[in-house]
Design an enzyme around this catalytic site. Structure first.
Site, short mmCIF file in Angstrom:
data_model
loop_
_atom_site.label_atom_id
_atom_site.label_comp_id
_atom_site.label_asym_id
_atom_site.label_seq_id
_atom_site.Cartn_x
_atom_site.Cartn_y
_atom_site.Cartn_z
N CYS A 190 20.23 -79.67 31.83
CA CYS A 190 21.55 -80.00 32.36
C CYS A 190 22.46 -80.64 31.32
O CYS A 190 23.69 -80.54 31.43
CB CYS A 190 21.42 -80.92 33.57
SG CYS A 190 20.58 -82.48 33.25
N GLU A 224 22.94 -85.74 40.62
CA GLU A 224 22.80 -85.49 39.19
C GLU A 224 23.03 -84.00 38.98
O GLU A 224 22.15 -83.19 39.24
CB GLU A 224 21.41 -85.92 38.71
CG GLU A 224 21.15 -87.40 38.80
CD GLU A 224 22.03 -88.22 37.86
OE1 GLU A 224 22.61 -87.64 36.91
OE2 GLU A 224 22.14 -89.43 38.07
#
Length: 456
Positions: free
Chosen positions: A244, A210
């Site tokens: 993110c 991720e």
């Protein structure tokens, strides 16, 4: 120094007893995880405040509340996820039955980042437990207080042979990567993700990465400007941009740029006050090296709003940065901070062409009312996931997979997708003993002609 081999050996022995395989065991551990979060709630608020200056509201909405939703969703659907799946089969398999069994990989390592140190450490754990695995969690050394508390909570709730936390920095992470875990789940930068994947390849260990990247937000001329401004400011400056999937930069149609900038300035004041650095709930930058890196970006364009810094508090105001082009240093890497570069466009096709020539981002956000333009963006640009007329909100839906593509990541999780990430789909065919179809065996006179007809 951590004894990674001993930790893995103990968890592997425990897993091989079959203790984690039953529905009852998995359900019990999920409920214990939820009880743990409630028990330590006040301590978690305090740790997040010390590490990142998170308010209770932000800590709840972006960390603890998110986890409660994930756990409740897994508890509700676990039995269904664990069901053996009966599949169809071709005419060549008449008489047999085929199934898919979801089996746990075994021993999982989760490497978590510092920006959401509780949510991003424990959200993958929900899927790993639901799938029947043991877990080793390696939290970030930069979230000192949260990492310490996480170790205490897990140690007081679960047996280390089932789940444990390993604290430390690069040396400890490298030691953990030397042993053959059955699955590695990493959240962090693309640079470190490549190193994780390289180390995992030595044991042929599957990974979920991720990562991140430069996630664009696009505002077209027909967008609801007031609402777009509100949702962009919220999505960008939540956690001081250390997210993110935060909008990394803004592409706005030249016809509505002035209107949008004016509306965004108003929203920053409404969310954080006229002096954000004096706001007791405003998030700080995690450490000095990251602060200095972000501070350097402030000279890459013209500051339209914000730009003030406090080196002692490690804070940077929500900043709108104009006069930026693709060659500016701020546009060469993921920003991961409260700075929003702004560029304009005339035609959406030019935006699409630019995006197609760059690395695939983790997220993309498009603001515009016309369905044709919405579909054009979705169809012709590649990204992990995103929103139309919103930011960030897609990741809070447990029915949607969350993950990247290309440089922004490999694999996905949340809800059922977390369960599937940590499960191997084992194919099983059960053959009957009442009759045997001779076509597959050599030696028959008609075998070839009949087999060709059936298989072509």
């Amino acid at each position: 120094m951590v004894n990674a081999a001993k930790i893995l050996s103990d968890q592997r022995k425990y897993f091989h007893t079959g203790a984690t395989l039953s529905y009852e065991f998995r359900m019990e551990k999920l409920k214990q995880l939820k009880i743990m979060l409630k028990k330590y709630e006040s301590e978690l608020f305090q740790a997040l405040k010390l590490d990142l200056n998170k308010s209770k509201h932000e800590a709840w909405t972006t960390e603890l509340g998110f986890l409660h939703v994930e756990i409740d969703f897994a508890i509700k659907h676990l039995k269904q996820w664990m069901n053996i799946q009966r599949t169809n089969q071709p005419t060549t398999h008449i008489g047999s039955k085929s199934y898919i069994h979801k089996e746990p990989y075994g021993n999982i390592m989760i490497i978590a980042p510092w920006n959401y140190p509780i949510q991003l450490a424990l959200a993958p754990v929900v899927g790993a437990i639901a799938a029947g695995n043991t877990v080793v969690i390696k939290p970030s050394e930069y979230a000192v207080e949260t990492s310490k508390l996480l170790k205490e909570m897990i140690a007081n709730t679960f047996e280390p042979k089932f789940m444990t936390v390993v604290q430390g920095a690069i040396e400890e992470t490298e030691e953990l990567l030397r042993v053959p875990f059955d699955y590695i789940f990493f959240t962090g930068s693309s640079t470190v993700g490549k190193l994780i994947m390289k180390k995992a390849s030595e044991h042929l260990t599957p990974v979920t990465l991720e990562l991140g990247g430069k996630s664009p937000v696009i505002v077209d001329r027909h967008a609801n400007i007031k609402l777009a401004a509100k949702r962009i400011v919220w999505g960008k400056f939540t956690n001081a941009g250390q997210t993110c999937v935060a909008p990394d930069y803004l592409l706005v149609h030249e016809k509505v740029k002035k209107q949008l900038v004016r509306a965004m300035k108003k929203q920053v004041k409404q969310f954080y006050g006229k002096h954000p650095l004096k706001n007791k709930s405003y998030i700080r930058i995690v450490h000095d090296r990251h602060f200095q890196r972000l501070k350097g970006f402030l000279s890459d364009g013209q500051i339209l709003y914000g730009g003030a810094v406090d080196a002692e508090k490690l804070m940077i105001e929500p900043t709108l940065l104009d006069q930026v082009d693709w060659n500016a240093p701020v546009m060469k890497e993921e920003i991961f901070g409260p700075i929003l570069p702004i560029m304009t466009f005339h035609q959406l096709d030019h935006v699409i062409a630019d995006l197609q020539s760059r690395e695939k981002p983790l997220a993309l956000y498009y603001f515009g009312r016309k369905k044709k333009q919405q579909q054009k963006i979705i169809k012709h640009t590649s990204f992990g996931g995103g929103c139309v007329n919103d930011t960030l909100y897609h990741l809070a839906n447990p029915h949607l997979p969350f993950g990247g593509v290309g440089n922004s990541g490999i694999g996905a999780y949340h809800g059922k997708y977390g369960f599937e990430t940590f499960s191997h789909s084992k194919s099983i065919l059960k053959q009957n003993n009442l009759f045997d179809i001779p076509l597959r065996y050599p030696g028959g006179k008609l075998t070839y002609s009949i087999a060709k007809r059936l298989l072509s």
